[in-house]
Design a protein around this motif. Sequence first.
Motif, PDB file in Angstrom:
ATOM      1  N   GLU A 131       5.870   3.611   3.311  1.00 13.86           N
ATOM      2  CA  GLU A 131       4.495   3.126   3.184  1.00 13.86           C
ATOM      3  C   GLU A 131       4.291   2.384   1.871  1.00 13.86           C
ATOM      4  O   GLU A 131       3.571   1.378   1.817  1.00 13.86           O
ATOM      5  N   THR A 135       5.226  -1.348   1.750  1.00 14.32           N
ATOM      6  CA  THR A 135       4.169  -2.241   2.233  1.00 14.32           C
ATOM      7  C   THR A 135       3.039  -2.328   1.221  1.00 14.32           C
ATOM      8  O   THR A 135       2.522  -3.427   0.930  1.00 14.32           O
ATOM      9  N   ASP A 194       8.095  -5.106   0.824  1.00 13.80           N
ATOM     10  CA  ASP A 194       8.649  -5.550   2.105  1.00 13.80           C
ATOM     11  C   ASP A 194       8.690  -7.064   2.193  1.00 13.80           C
ATOM     12  O   ASP A 194       9.681  -7.658   2.633  1.00 13.80           O
ATOM     13  N   LYS A 195       7.627  -7.731   1.718  1.00 15.00           N
ATOM     14  CA  LYS A 195       7.567  -9.194   1.761  1.00 15.00           C
ATOM     15  C   LYS A 195       8.555  -9.815   0.778  1.00 15.00           C
ATOM     16  O   LYS A 195       9.230 -10.808   1.097  1.00 15.00           O
TER      17      LYS A 195
END
Length: 214
Positions: free
Chosen positions: A140, A143, A148-149
Motif C-alpha cells: 500500500e 502506491t 509504483d509509478k
Amino acid sequence: MANSIIGGKSKNISTTDIASGLREALNLGIEKQVNSLTQEDGFYKNDLVKIVMPEELQKVDLALRRVGLGSLADEGIKVLNRAAEDAVKEATPIFVDAVKDITFDDAKSILLGNDDAATSYLTTKTQSALYDKFHPVINESFTKVGADKVWSNLISKYNSLPFISKVNPDLTDYVTSEALEGVYTMIAVEEKEIRTSAAARSTKLLQSVFQLQD
C-alpha cells in the motif's frame, strides 16, 4: 519476591522484574529508534538501514546512469526508502505487542546474553509473522508514496535499452525484508546502548535490571 543469583551474588530482583526490564528496554528502542525511522529520510539518510538497489538490480542502476538517467535511478532508491518510512508507522504497534511475549523463563538467559540478545530473541519470535503483516502495508505504501509509478517508469526505461535482459523485480518483497531488518537493527542499537551505558538507563527498573549484567 524471588531472588536472582547472577555472577555468584544474590540480587534482590525477581525474574518478573528482569522480564519487565527487558520489555521496557525493547519498548524504549521502539519508541526512540524505530519511530525515528518513520520520519522523512528516517531510512534514506540513515546509513545503518538505508535501502539500496537489490543486488540483482545493480545492473539497472549502472545502465541508467550510463545513458544519463542517474536522477531517475536516484529517485528509484529514494522512493524505496519512502515506502519503508511510511510503512513503519503502521507496523510499530505489531512490534510493541510482540515485546509482551518475552517470558520469565527466557528473561535471565537474554539478560546475560550478547549486546543484542533481546533483539535477537524478538527477531526469532516475530520475524515470520511480522513479514506477513508488513508485506501488505509496504504494498500500500508503494502506491501512497508514488513508488509504483517511479519504478514502473524506471523499469520501462531500462527494459527499452538495447542489448539488455529485461527485468521484473518483486520490490515489495525486497523492501519488506529490508524494512524489517532496519527496524531490528535500530532496536539493537538502543539495546546495546542500554547494556553498555549506565547513562542510557533512564528508569530505576532499567538501572536495577541491567546492572546485573555489568
